[in-house]
Scaffold this motif. Structure first.
Motif, PDB file in Angstrom:
ATOM      1  N   UNK A   4     -27.070   6.385  69.778  1.00  0.00           N
ATOM      2  CA  UNK A   4     -28.540   6.510  69.013  1.00  0.00           C
ATOM      3  C   UNK A   4     -28.491   7.992  67.794  1.00  0.00           C
ATOM      4  N   UNK A   5     -28.481   8.177  66.681  1.00  0.00           N
ATOM      5  CA  UNK A   5     -28.564   9.197  65.990  1.00  0.00           C
ATOM      6  C   UNK A   5     -29.598   9.603  65.197  1.00  0.00           C
ATOM      7  N   UNK A   6     -30.475  10.190  64.658  1.00  0.00           N
ATOM      8  CA  UNK A   6     -32.116  10.399  64.224  1.00  0.00           C
ATOM      9  C   UNK A   6     -32.030  11.729  63.894  1.00  0.00           C
ATOM     10  N   UNK A   7     -33.209  11.847  63.175  1.00  0.00           N
ATOM     11  CA  UNK A   7     -33.405  13.591  62.554  1.00  0.00           C
ATOM     12  C   UNK A   7     -33.078  13.681  61.175  1.00  0.00           C
ATOM     13  N   UNK A   8     -32.469  12.784  60.904  1.00  0.00           N
ATOM     14  CA  UNK A   8     -31.956  13.264  59.345  1.00  0.00           C
ATOM     15  C   UNK A   8     -33.088  13.154  58.525  1.00  0.00           C
ATOM     16  N   UNK A   9     -33.008  13.633  57.136  1.00  0.00           N
ATOM     17  CA  UNK A   9     -34.477  13.572  56.464  1.00  0.00           C
ATOM     18  C   UNK A   9     -33.880  14.647  54.861  1.00  0.00           C
ATOM     19  N   UNK A  10     -34.812  14.896  53.740  1.00  0.00           N
ATOM     20  CA  UNK A  10     -34.719  16.187  53.004  1.00  0.00           C
ATOM     21  C   UNK A  10     -35.306  16.642  53.201  1.00  0.00           C
ATOM     22  N   UNK A  11     -34.345  17.685  52.360  1.00  0.00           N
ATOM     23  CA  UNK A  11     -34.677  19.151  53.194  1.00  0.00           C
ATOM     24  C   UNK A  11     -34.285  19.768  52.158  1.00  0.00           C
ATOM     25  N   UNK A  12     -35.585  21.245  51.052  1.00  0.00           N
ATOM     26  CA  UNK A  12     -34.878  22.360  50.781  1.00  0.00           C
ATOM     27  C   UNK A  12     -33.948  23.687  50.680  1.00  0.00           C
ATOM     28  N   UNK A  13     -32.754  24.269  49.960  1.00  0.00           N
ATOM     29  CA  UNK A  13     -31.990  24.530  50.496  1.00  0.00           C
ATOM     30  C   UNK A  13     -32.766  25.894  51.392  1.00  0.00           C
ATOM     31  N   UNK A  14     -31.965  26.199  52.693  1.00  0.00           N
ATOM     32  CA  UNK A  14     -32.418  27.155  53.245  1.00  0.00           C
ATOM     33  C   UNK A  14     -33.236  26.764  53.935  1.00  0.00           C
ATOM     34  N   UNK A  15     -33.214  25.405  54.361  1.00  0.00           N
ATOM     35  CA  UNK A  15     -34.035  24.832  55.111  1.00  0.00           C
ATOM     36  C   UNK A  15     -33.610  24.340  56.944  1.00  0.00           C
ATOM     37  N   UNK A  16     -34.406  24.117  57.420  1.00  0.00           N
ATOM     38  CA  UNK A  16     -33.487  23.304  59.197  1.00  0.00           C
ATOM     39  C   UNK A  16     -34.425  22.066  59.252  1.00  0.00           C
ATOM     40  N   UNK A  17     -33.137  21.596  59.940  1.00  0.00           N
ATOM     41  CA  UNK A  17     -32.814  20.175  60.785  1.00  0.00           C
ATOM     42  C   UNK A  17     -32.253  20.231  61.941  1.00  0.00           C
ATOM     43  N   UNK A  18     -33.436  19.214  62.553  1.00  0.00           N
ATOM     44  CA  UNK A  18     -32.233  19.043  63.765  1.00  0.00           C
ATOM     45  C   UNK A  18     -31.964  17.557  63.823  1.00  0.00           C
ATOM     46  N   UNK A  19     -31.320  17.298  63.930  1.00  0.00           N
ATOM     47  CA  UNK A  19     -30.302  16.611  63.999  1.00  0.00           C
ATOM     48  C   UNK A  19     -30.292  15.561  66.193  1.00  0.00           C
ATOM     49  N   UNK A  20     -30.348  14.394  65.942  1.00  0.00           N
ATOM     50  CA  UNK A  20     -30.586  14.113  68.076  1.00  0.00           C
ATOM     51  C   UNK A  20     -29.845  13.049  68.008  1.00  0.00           C
ATOM     52  N   UNK A  21     -28.919  12.912  69.355  1.00  0.00           N
ATOM     53  CA  UNK A  21     -27.872  12.180  69.417  1.00  0.00           C
ATOM     54  C   UNK A  21     -28.340  11.336  70.931  1.00  0.00           C
ATOM     55  N   UNK A  22     -28.855  10.181  71.274  1.00  0.00           N
ATOM     56  CA  UNK A  22     -28.845   9.974  72.221  1.00  0.00           C
ATOM     57  C   UNK A  22     -28.403   8.440  72.969  1.00  0.00           C
ATOM     58  N   UNK A  23     -27.501   8.648  73.798  1.00  0.00           N
ATOM     59  CA  UNK A  23     -26.596   7.827  74.100  1.00  0.00           C
ATOM     60  C   UNK A  23     -27.360   6.908  75.556  1.00  0.00           C
ATOM     61  N   UNK A  24     -26.963   5.726  75.509  1.00  0.00           N
ATOM     62  CA  UNK A  24     -27.162   4.818  76.226  1.00  0.00           C
ATOM     63  C   UNK A  24     -26.480   3.792  76.783  1.00  0.00           C
ATOM     64  N   UNK A  25     -25.449   3.552  78.420  1.00  0.00           N
ATOM     65  CA  UNK A  25     -24.443   3.095  78.837  1.00  0.00           C
ATOM     66  C   UNK A  25     -23.340   4.332  78.873  1.00  0.00           C
ATOM     67  N   UNK A  26     -23.551   5.436  79.000  1.00  0.00           N
ATOM     68  CA  UNK A  26     -22.887   6.618  79.830  1.00  0.00           C
ATOM     69  C   UNK A  26     -23.441   7.581  79.654  1.00  0.00           C
ATOM     70  N   UNK A  27     -23.690   8.596  80.505  1.00  0.00           N
ATOM     71  CA  UNK A  27     -23.740  10.027  80.254  1.00  0.00           C
ATOM     72  C   UNK A  27     -23.478  10.979  79.360  1.00  0.00           C
ATOM     73  N   UNK A  28     -22.955  12.321  79.198  1.00  0.00           N
ATOM     74  CA  UNK A  28     -23.029  12.859  78.004  1.00  0.00           C
ATOM     75  C   UNK A  28     -22.417  14.055  78.757  1.00  0.00           C
ATOM     76  N   UNK A  29     -22.943  13.677  79.890  1.00  0.00           N
ATOM     77  CA  UNK A  29     -22.217  14.691  80.948  1.00  0.00           C
ATOM     78  C   UNK A  29     -21.261  14.986  81.596  1.00  0.00           C
ATOM     79  N   UNK A  30     -20.109  14.392  81.402  1.00  0.00           N
ATOM     80  CA  UNK A  30     -18.772  13.692  81.671  1.00  0.00           C
ATOM     81  C   UNK A  30     -18.030  13.511  80.665  1.00  0.00           C
TER      82      UNK A  30
END
Length: 123
Positions: A4-30
């Protein structure tokens, strides 16, 4: 397995955003995790990649501006995007694959994909 990806949006040039990707059913460790993006009329392109051991690789176009990271406790992968440019505008997708399975920069190497989150950078 769902991403599940989230965190997108509208930002002015030079700005910042942080996107997140949450996993269910598996772990990102492996597994390996990556972010791709797709602008209208263009092919999906590689942005950033994190190996299961924590090593990271970036597309030249985002190197020095974007950072991929992982929070094992939250089973979430992030993409911190700084100094955003209008050409970064795209739908951003997270993806995961088994280690050592295919080239990290090719979308067809990945087994699971998130639904995408829109990032729009205005000039």
């Amino acid at each position: 397995v769902q991403l599940q990806a989230s965190g997108g949006g509208l930002v002015h040039a030079g700005g910042s955003l942080r996107l997140s990707c949450a996993a269910t059913g598996r772990t990102f460790i492996s597994v390996d995790a990556a972010w791709f993006r797709q602008a209208p009329g263009r092919e999906r392109e590689f942005v950033a990649f994190m190996v299961f051991d924590g090593s990271a690789y970036y597309a030249d176009s985002v190197k020095g501006r974007f950072t991929i990271s992982r929070d094992n406790a939250k089973n979430t992968v992030y993409l911190q995007m700084n100094s955003l440019k209008p050409e970064d505008t795209a739908v951003y997708y997270c993806a995961s694959k088994r280690p050592y399975s295919g080239a990290y920069y090719l979308p067809q190497s990945y087994d699971y994909w998130g639904q995408g989150t829109q990032v729009t950078v205005s000039s």
